[in-house]
Scaffold this active site. Structure first.
Site: not given
Length: 389
Positions: A317, A335
């Site tokens: 992301h 992440c």
């Protein structure tokens, strides 16, 4: 005297011949009547049957002129004759917990009819379960799934008779690529090949589980089948030692991006991840894993251009707050952090089933049960299966 005796003998023979002719009449006789036709229902039908078992009727000493099977509402079940009209059977599945009226009319060679009526019932399960396909067809773009996408049936109830259920599951690939089933939990069974799918592969996945005993009184609710096709190969490789994300399209390097993986206290899982969801924006809240407001490390942030790669909260992301560390340090909560521009490109390019492989992250390998941790299991182990485990 000899002449008279010969004449007498001849006269006697004529008399015997006339008498024989008189006794024989014209040579015709009345035939015996043909035996009456019989109607026989398969003996197994005396007890409740599985709804996939055809209702079978046969005739003796004749043929079946007509057979009808109707349910309680009077709806007729389809069927067909065989063996020259001597047998008849239903050609569509019945329902669970049903009562069916069978009316049969048989005729013998004299044209005389024999009619009989029977009642057949079907089993009533304690419960039923559906075999849902993952990913759902409506989630898949027109360009297909990625090369890393496992084929999955997810049952709505636990499956105890897993080996039996596997006999009713199938995957057909064009071109052919051998594969195997593996249970990631008691409700989810995954199918994959030794290596990633070949781009352009057509995949047909099918679960013929209606009427199948899943165990503990649970039966398959209905059959299910879906067709997929595999798009071009898109594989991203995230290397925690270089903090670089390299992207390969059909094996050719097309883009290199600085990135940041999980920091030492929250390392990213290493291994092959598969994109399972895309979301333009996601509210990420650390309270979802126990770090709530007021605690050190708490965060709540709206994040953009998200590709989910595990159910453990790992995404690729946009992370504008970590651009300064991207390419030099791993500072995320697990992440793959990218700049807004690079994240937008990834979001626009990657789809369900595309691959993100993480190496040198310092984390444990992605577990097999975490969405698509399938590739963590060595092929030799996967191929052997675990239905009886």
């Amino acid at each position: 005297m000899r002449r008279s005796a010969r004449a007498f003998a001849a006269a006697g023979l004529v008399s015997v011949a006339l008498l024989a002719a008189a006794c024989g009449g014209n040579g015709s006789s009345t035939p015996d009547p043909a035996p009456a036709a019989t109607v026989i229902l398969d003996g197994a039908m005396t007890k409740p049957i599985n709804p996939t078992t055809p209702i079978s009727v046969r005739a003796g000493f004749g043929s079946l002129a007509k057979v009808t099977v109707t349910n309680k509402k009077g709806k007729q079940v389809k069927g067909e004759s065989s063996a020259g009209g001597a047998e008849w059977h239903t050609t569509q599945d019945l329902g669970y917990g049903g009562t069916y009226t069978v009316t049969a009319d048989a005729v013998n060679t004299d044209g005389k009819h024999t009619k009989k009526t029977f009642t057949v019932t079907t089993i009533t399960p304690d419960d039923t379960a559906y075999a849902n396909v993952v990913p759902a067809p409506e989630m898949v773009d027109d360009d297909g799934v990625g090369v890393g996408q496992p084929m999955v049936f997810q049952f709505t109830k636990p499956v105890k008779n897993r080996a039996e259920v596997e006999k009713h599951l199938s995957v057909t690939t064009t071109p052919s690529q051998p594969g195997a089933w593996y249970w990631t939990d008691d409700q989810s069974v995954h199918y994959r090949a030794k290596n990633f799918w070949k781009p352009g592969t057509k995949i047909h996945i099918e679960a013929d589980v209606y009427g199948v005993d899943l165990g503990d009184g649970v039966y398959g609710a209905e059959d299910n089948a879906v067709d997929y096709h595999v798009r071009d190969s898109w594989i991203a490789k995230a290397d925690g030692s270089t903090e670089q994300l390299t992207v390969f399209h059909n094996g050719q390097l097309v883009r290199t991006m600085p990135m940041s993986l999980g920091e030492p206290s929250t390392p990213s899982h290493r291994g092959i991840h598969v994109v399972s969801e895309r979301a333009a924006s996601v509210v990420m809240d650390s309270c979802s894993y126990g770090v709530c407001q007021g605690s050190p490390g708490y965060y709540r942030e709206t994040v953009f251009d998200n590709l989910r790669i595990s159910n453990d909260g790992e995404f690729v992301h946009a992370a504008p707050w970590s651009v300064g560390q991207q390419g030099s340090a791993n500072v995320s909560h697990g992440c793959v952090n990218l700049s807004p521009a690079d994240a937008q490109w990834m979001y626009d390019t990657f789809r369900l089933g595309d691959v993100v492989e993480i190496t040198n992250s310092g984390g444990d390998e992605l577990p097999v049960w975490d969405t698509y941790g399938d590739w963590a299991v060595p092929w030799k182990v996967w191929k052997a299966g675990n239905a009886d485990a």
